[in-house]
Design an enzyme around this catalytic site. Structure first.
Site, PDB file in Angstrom:
ATOM      1  N   PRO A   2     -56.626 -55.598  10.283  1.00 22.26           N
ATOM      2  CG  PRO A   2     -56.270 -54.106   8.496  1.00 22.26           C
ATOM      3  CD  PRO A   2     -55.934 -54.391   9.864  1.00 22.26           C
ATOM      4  CD  GLU A   3     -56.353 -61.403  12.493  1.00 21.17           C
ATOM      5  OE1 GLU A   3     -57.036 -62.432  12.630  1.00 21.17           O
ATOM      6  OE2 GLU A   3     -55.450 -61.084  13.278  1.00 21.17           O
ATOM      7  CE  LYS A  59     -55.871 -62.579   7.220  1.00 24.31           C
ATOM      8  NZ  LYS A  59     -54.462 -62.856   7.529  1.00 24.31           N
ATOM      9  CG  HIS A  98     -47.844 -42.872   6.105  1.00 22.43           C
ATOM     10  ND1 HIS A  98     -46.551 -42.797   5.639  1.00 22.43           N
ATOM     11  CD2 HIS A  98     -47.781 -42.599   7.425  1.00 22.43           C
ATOM     12  CE1 HIS A  98     -45.742 -42.495   6.637  1.00 22.43           C
ATOM     13  NE2 HIS A  98     -46.468 -42.361   7.737  1.00 22.43           N
ATOM     14  NE  ARG A 116     -45.099 -52.599   9.292  1.00 21.28           N
ATOM     15  CZ  ARG A 116     -45.115 -53.685  10.066  1.00 21.28           C
ATOM     16  NH1 ARG A 116     -46.021 -53.795  11.025  1.00 21.28           N
ATOM     17  NH2 ARG A 116     -44.245 -54.635   9.897  1.00 21.28           N
ATOM     18  NE  ARG A 272     -46.968 -62.329  12.355  1.00 22.72           N
ATOM     19  CZ  ARG A 272     -48.072 -62.026  11.697  1.00 22.72           C
ATOM     20  NH1 ARG A 272     -48.414 -62.695  10.629  1.00 22.72           N
ATOM     21  NH2 ARG A 272     -48.835 -61.023  12.072  1.00 22.72           N
TER      22      ARG A 272
END
Length: 297
Positions: A2-3, A59, A98, A116, A272
């Site tokens: 998800p950018e 975003k 989740h 996450r 990154r």
DNA sequence: CACCATGTTCCTTG
DNA sequence: CCAAGGAACATGGT
């Protein structure tokens, strides 16, 4: 996640589905996702409200609810973190593992799922103090880009991911835009020329727009379609429509550059992974400036 | 077990 | 003030 392009595709998908739908009930299964609010606060604010629109800023997703006499406007902010997904499901389908929040509408259930749990789904406006310009908006020009970046000594790739400089660019599209602009990700912002900023500006817009086009062309029905859209990197499945197959350098370490055939390299910047081609993005340890007439490959 | 992963925030150090 | 580096968050895939 998800950018920007993935969020944009999601928002376009969600908006017509949610418009004018009424919230029947809200269930919070992971308290972290709605912090600093509680399940009770979210329920009190949302139950009975009617969706007006879903929009995107960087975003972030903004769910706006209808305003009426005596009913103040209300916004819910969504952020997908790394692994967040939002989709509609029928009541018959059991809740996935989740699920963070489930919002029941009249005829379907809106699911916020996040393995996450870095994502957010909470009341109120953007938590970020400042969010930079929308790269696809008219206010974003080469001059604006140059102005926002040229005073910095940071590597251009790191700066591109700074949400207060430009909204919505993440780790994937930072590498992709720099590759297309033929600029080394290591180049310090202050060393970039006006010509470089012009190329970078154009590349950013092309890379984002093309990703939106690809995403928009994906039918969006079952869970498999969601995977094609949101599953990247080494987890990506090689389906015909998987958007990650269209990346030119991201997650392509050791694979041949699509331009010159040299092996794509990987390095770490600000913690990154950055992917790049030393052949096509010259000056990996220099300034990234190309001489006029010089071809990178 | 090790390492990696689309993001953000906080902390420390220079 | 800026920049860089690391850790944290939490979970899963290879």
């Amino acid at each position: 996640m998800p950018e920007l392009p993935e969020v944009e595709v999601l928002v376009r998908q969600l908006d017509p589905c949610l418009r004018d739908r009424r919230v029947q009930s809200v269930a919070v299964r992971r308290a972290k996702i709605v912090r600093p609010y509680s399940e009770a606060e979210l329920q009190a604010a949302l139950v009975g409200r009617i969706f007006q629109s879903v929009t995107r800023r960087g975003k972030c997703l903004r769910f706006q609810f209808r305003e009426s006499p005596g009913v103040p406007p209300l916004t819910v902010l969504g952020h997908l973190g790394m692994t967040g997904r939002i989709y509609l499901q029928s009541f018959q389908v059991p809740l996935p593992k989740h699920v963070g929040v489930a919002v029941d509408l009249d005829s379907a259930r809106l699911i916020f799922e996040d393995t996450r749990q870095f994502g957010r789904f909470c009341l109120g406006e953007l938590s970020q103090v400042s969010v930079g310009p929308e790269p696809l908006g008219t206010e974003f020009t080469p001059a604006v880009l140059q102005e926002a970046m040229s005073g910095s000594r940071q590597p251009v790739k790191v700066r591109l991911m700074d949400q207060s400089v430009i909204a919505g660019i993440g780790n994937i599209y930072a590498s992709e835009a720099l590759f297309r602009a033929r600029i080394s990700p290591r180049t310090r912002c202050c060393d970039l020329t006006s010509e470089s900023f012009q190329r970078l500006w154009q590349s950013i817009r092309e890379v984002l727009n093309e990703a939106i086009q690809r995403g928009s062309s994906i039918p969006f029905n079952g869970p498999e379609d969601r995977e094609r859209l949101f599953h990247y990197g080494r987890n990506a499945r090689a389906t015909a429509t998987n958007v990650s197959l269209a990346f030119q350098v991201y997650d392509r370490e050791h694979l041949p550059c699509v331009n010159c055939g040299r092996a794509v390299e990987r390095m770490v910047q600000a913690g990154r992974s950055t992917f790049f081609c030393t052949g096509c993005q010259p000056g990996a340890s220099g300034n990234g400036i190309q001489k006029p007439g010089e071809t990178a490959c």
